[in-house]
Scaffold this motif. Structure first.
Motif, PDB file in Angstrom:
ATOM      1  N   ARG A 455     -81.792 -21.189 -24.782  1.00  0.00           N
ATOM      2  CA  ARG A 455     -81.293 -19.844 -25.084  1.00  0.00           C
ATOM      3  C   ARG A 455     -81.982 -18.745 -24.280  1.00  0.00           C
ATOM      4  NH1 ARG A 455     -81.666 -19.334 -30.982  1.00  0.00           N
ATOM      5  NH2 ARG A 455     -79.942 -20.829 -30.890  1.00  0.00           N
ATOM      6  N   PRO A 456     -83.312 -18.832 -24.059  1.00  0.00           N
ATOM      7  CA  PRO A 456     -83.960 -17.783 -23.250  1.00  0.00           C
ATOM      8  C   PRO A 456     -83.351 -17.633 -21.857  1.00  0.00           C
ATOM      9  CG  PRO A 456     -85.610 -19.080 -24.401  1.00  0.00           C
ATOM     10  CD  PRO A 456     -84.298 -19.774 -24.605  1.00  0.00           C
ATOM     11  N   ALA A 457     -82.796 -18.719 -21.304  1.00  0.00           N
ATOM     12  CA  ALA A 457     -82.195 -18.641 -19.977  1.00  0.00           C
ATOM     13  C   ALA A 457     -81.039 -17.661 -19.952  1.00  0.00           C
ATOM     14  CB  ALA A 457     -81.719 -20.026 -19.537  1.00  0.00           C
ATOM     15  N   LEU A 458     -80.257 -17.633 -21.021  1.00  0.00           N
ATOM     16  CA  LEU A 458     -79.117 -16.716 -21.077  1.00  0.00           C
ATOM     17  C   LEU A 458     -79.580 -15.270 -21.139  1.00  0.00           C
ATOM     18  CD1 LEU A 458     -76.060 -16.410 -21.258  1.00  0.00           C
ATOM     19  CD2 LEU A 458     -76.245 -16.630 -23.740  1.00  0.00           C
ATOM     20  N   TRP A 459     -80.593 -14.994 -21.942  1.00  0.00           N
ATOM     21  CA  TRP A 459     -81.081 -13.618 -22.065  1.00  0.00           C
ATOM     22  C   TRP A 459     -81.734 -13.133 -20.772  1.00  0.00           C
ATOM     23  CZ3 TRP A 459     -78.935 -11.028 -25.662  1.00  0.00           C
ATOM     24  CH2 TRP A 459     -78.616 -11.622 -26.890  1.00  0.00           C
ATOM     25  N   VAL A 460     -82.554 -13.968 -20.176  1.00  0.00           N
ATOM     26  CA  VAL A 460     -83.186 -13.581 -18.915  1.00  0.00           C
ATOM     27  C   VAL A 460     -82.128 -13.397 -17.832  1.00  0.00           C
ATOM     28  CG1 VAL A 460     -84.803 -14.296 -17.104  1.00  0.00           C
ATOM     29  CG2 VAL A 460     -85.353 -14.709 -19.506  1.00  0.00           C
ATOM     30  N   GLY A 461     -81.104 -14.262 -17.820  1.00  0.00           N
ATOM     31  CA  GLY A 461     -80.030 -14.137 -16.845  1.00  0.00           C
ATOM     32  C   GLY A 461     -79.254 -12.844 -16.993  1.00  0.00           C
ATOM     33  N   LEU A 462     -78.978 -12.457 -18.234  1.00  0.00           N
ATOM     34  CA  LEU A 462     -78.260 -11.200 -18.463  1.00  0.00           C
ATOM     35  C   LEU A 462     -79.105 -10.006 -18.018  1.00  0.00           C
ATOM     36  CD1 LEU A 462     -76.643 -11.930 -21.948  1.00  0.00           C
ATOM     37  CD2 LEU A 462     -75.514 -11.881 -19.704  1.00  0.00           C
ATOM     38  N   LEU A 463     -80.410 -10.066 -18.250  1.00  0.00           N
ATOM     39  CA  LEU A 463     -81.296  -8.998 -17.761  1.00  0.00           C
ATOM     40  C   LEU A 463     -81.273  -8.932 -16.235  1.00  0.00           C
ATOM     41  CD1 LEU A 463     -84.388  -9.427 -20.122  1.00  0.00           C
ATOM     42  CD2 LEU A 463     -82.687  -7.580 -20.148  1.00  0.00           C
ATOM     43  N   TRP A 464     -81.201 -10.092 -15.581  1.00  0.00           N
ATOM     44  CA  TRP A 464     -81.119 -10.145 -14.123  1.00  0.00           C
ATOM     45  C   TRP A 464     -79.847  -9.461 -13.629  1.00  0.00           C
ATOM     46  CZ3 TRP A 464     -83.373 -10.845  -9.634  1.00  0.00           C
ATOM     47  CH2 TRP A 464     -82.627 -11.260  -8.537  1.00  0.00           C
ATOM     48  N   VAL A 465     -78.720  -9.702 -14.295  1.00  0.00           N
ATOM     49  CA  VAL A 465     -77.453  -9.073 -13.907  1.00  0.00           C
ATOM     50  C   VAL A 465     -77.556  -7.560 -14.052  1.00  0.00           C
ATOM     51  CG1 VAL A 465     -75.008  -8.834 -14.501  1.00  0.00           C
ATOM     52  CG2 VAL A 465     -76.069 -11.105 -14.461  1.00  0.00           C
ATOM     53  N   VAL A 466     -78.135  -7.096 -15.154  1.00  0.00           N
ATOM     54  CA  VAL A 466     -78.299  -5.647 -15.376  1.00  0.00           C
ATOM     55  C   VAL A 466     -79.192  -5.047 -14.294  1.00  0.00           C
ATOM     56  CG1 VAL A 466     -79.239  -3.899 -16.926  1.00  0.00           C
ATOM     57  CG2 VAL A 466     -77.893  -5.792 -17.858  1.00  0.00           C
ATOM     58  N   ALA A 467     -80.266  -5.740 -13.938  1.00  0.00           N
ATOM     59  CA  ALA A 467     -81.178  -5.233 -12.907  1.00  0.00           C
ATOM     60  C   ALA A 467     -80.467  -5.114 -11.562  1.00  0.00           C
ATOM     61  CB  ALA A 467     -82.388  -6.160 -12.780  1.00  0.00           C
ATOM     62  N   LEU A 468     -79.653  -6.103 -11.205  1.00  0.00           N
ATOM     63  CA  LEU A 468     -78.913  -6.028  -9.944  1.00  0.00           C
ATOM     64  C   LEU A 468     -77.860  -4.925  -9.987  1.00  0.00           C
ATOM     65  CD1 LEU A 468     -78.381  -9.756  -8.866  1.00  0.00           C
ATOM     66  CD2 LEU A 468     -79.921  -8.052  -7.889  1.00  0.00           C
ATOM     67  N   TRP A 469     -77.261  -4.716 -11.148  1.00  0.00           N
ATOM     68  CA  TRP A 469     -76.268  -3.638 -11.288  1.00  0.00           C
ATOM     69  C   TRP A 469     -76.927  -2.288 -11.029  1.00  0.00           C
ATOM     70  CZ3 TRP A 469     -75.688   0.424 -14.880  1.00  0.00           C
ATOM     71  CH2 TRP A 469     -74.453   1.053 -14.873  1.00  0.00           C
ATOM     72  N   LEU A 470     -78.127  -2.089 -11.544  1.00  0.00           N
ATOM     73  CA  LEU A 470     -78.854  -0.838 -11.314  1.00  0.00           C
ATOM     74  C   LEU A 470     -79.232  -0.699  -9.836  1.00  0.00           C
ATOM     75  CD1 LEU A 470     -81.186  -0.814 -14.467  1.00  0.00           C
ATOM     76  CD2 LEU A 470     -79.123   0.569 -14.071  1.00  0.00           C
TER      77      LEU A 470
END
Length: 498
Positions: A455-470
């Motif tokens: 499960r942590p992989a999904l949360w860290v991955g979503l944070l990665w997407v948000v960081a790239l969006w910024l």
């Protein structure tokens, strides 16, 4: 020819059939030699094998076996079929648009510029993450023979060795990668042959009468952990195939890509599937699945179980070669993807420049620096670093595959709307096969979120997407905000379906 099939005025270097090189003089880079088309079919096949067959098979398969038991073989078959469909989707894109940026540029053109930025940087980072794991692993493996030598010395030596290979030129790189991958493939084939011989002839080994296909059902049945165990194993199994998409990144440097890439795509997924299924099947026919733990590689376990005292030393050689092969392919793939991002205006322009030998020097240097930084981070904060790197790598694999499928679906829609020429390498079972594959990969993402350990992989991955969006909105301007222009290189055929 339809208007959509004509060459557009684009930032992509023009492909010259006679020279089999990329000419970038049109972009005002006369000193830039461009990427050379020096990769043959043999190089490309083994490069993908080298990237995808590594720690996932030699070390990571223990966890998938523990999750599903013998049913893990079914998981690898289903997962391999899905990966094959992803590769066929990528193949149709690559044959129509043979560019070095591959799915990063396809996503920019057919989905949205941010999609290209997201998948390009995610893939590059994924390759670095996997390379960090393998480089650190080599330091551990060398400790088997030289326990008194600090691990960082071996890791540093590996980094400089890989850097030198990637700086020489693509043809030399491809040749070395061929031999790296060949060694571990031969080792796998030898294991399969030796295992089958042990099962048939016994050679006086104790408990030989319990070996064979019946061992797959003797210890709790084929589904010892139930249907849920099979479903949860997909969160491990699918990531073992990660890296095979590097075939698409070789399009800018493949000789005659329209012939080489389809052959590689059609053969490599099947070979990887056979290697995984046959190898693990033989291992579980000799050693009961419930005796395979994550504390020891299944390869070591099977050799120890039959009294082969030299197993550890042989395994170290194979593992070191496998790790070198994977690092070599990963650094190549990451560097070429950054080269493509630079052409899209989504990375520093210096990443697009190449040496006289056709090497994108700045991208290779950047990858090596990132690899060194990752090793230092792993050394200083081993627990936290492994968690973050592993979580991002697993999420990145699925994200890249989803974007490839989405770009392919959008391309097929554009082909129909713009009345383009039929594809020369169409995806099978279109459109049903594509949507089933999308649904399966979404299912894997859902399972990643449901299974507590992943499960942590999904949360860290979503944070990665948000960081790239910024980062996209903060740093990307001009050309990087526009869909990348691709040249449609499809040629008329006597017959064919779209």
């Amino acid at each position: 020819m339809a208007p959509a099939d004509k060459d557009r005025n684009e930032a992509l270097p023009a492909y010259d059939r006679n020279s089999e090189r990329v000419d970038e003089s049109a972009n005002g880079h006369e000193a830039n030699a461009g990427l050379h088309r020096g990769l043959t079919a043999r190089h490309i096949r083994f490069m993908a094998l080298g990237s995808a067959i590594g720690t996932g098979l030699f070390m990571g398969s223990s966890e998938s076996i523990q999750a599903a038991g013998p049913a893990v073989l079914l998981a690898y078959i289903i997962g391999g079929a899905a990966v094959f469909m992803v590769m066929r989707a990528l193949g149709e894109l690559v044959v129509r648009h043979p560019v070095s940026g591959s799915f990063g540029q396809y996503a920019s053109r057919y989905i949205h510029p941010f999609a290209g930025f997201l998948v390009g940087w995610t893939f590059a980072f994924e390759m670095v993450l996997v390379a960090v794991f393998d480089a650190t692993a080599i330091g551990v493996y060398m400790g088997f023979w030289f326990p008194g030598v600090p691990r960082w010395i071996w890791v540093l030596a590996v980094v400089f060795f890989i850097a030198a290979i990637n700086m020489i030129g693509v043809k030399v790189f491809g040749e070395l990668e061929f031999w790296f991958a060949l060694i571990k493939i031969v080792a796998i084939i030898a294991l399969i042959a030796a295992g089958i011989a042990i099962i048939i002839f016994g050679f006086g080994i104790a408990d030989h009468d319990q070996m064979g296909p019946q061992a797959l059902v003797d210890n709790g049945g084929f589904l010892p952990n139930g249907f849920w165990g099979l479903l949860s194993s997909f969160t491990i199994v699918m990531f073992a195939f990660g890296g095979i998409e590097i075939i698409g990144v070789t399009a800018g440097e493949a000789q005659n890509p329209k012939q080489v890439l389809p052959k590689a795509i059609n053969s490599v997924p099947v070979r990887i599937l056979l290697f995984y299924v046959l190898t693990l099947g033989v291992i579980m026919c000799i050693l009961p699945w419930n005796q395979i733990t994550s504390e020891i590689s299944p390869f070591v376990a099977i050799f120890d179980s039959v009294g082969f005292s030299a197993a550890a030393a042989i395994l170290q050689v194979v593992l070191i070669t496998a790790a070198l092969s994977a690092i070599n392919a990963d650094i190549f793939g990451a560097g070429r993807m950054l080269h493509g991002l630079a052409e899209q205006g989504q990375a520093p322009r210096s990443f697009a420049r190449t040496s006289r030998n056709g090497v994108p020097v700045m991208t290779v240097i950047t990858m090596i620096v990132a690899l060194l930084a990752g090793v230092v981070l792993n050394y200083l904060y081993p627990d936290q670093a492994l968690f973050l790197l592993g979580a991002l790598a697993t999420f990145a694999t699925v994200l890249v595959w989803l974007v490839i499928l989405a770009a392919h679906i959008r391309m097929k829609k554009a082909i129909a709307e713009e009345a383009r020429l039929p594809s020369e390498f169409p995806m099978p079972l279109w459109p049903v096969g594509s949507w089933i594959t999308v649904a399966f990969i979404v299912f894997v993402v859902v399972m990643v979120g449901i299974v507590p350990d992943s499960r942590p992989a999904l949360w860290v991955g979503l944070l990665w997407v948000v960081a790239l969006w910024l980062c996209y909105f903060a740093f990307v301007r001009g050309q990087g905000r526009r869909p990348f222009e691709l040249t449609d290189r499809t040629e008329p055929m006597g017959s064919g379906k779209n």
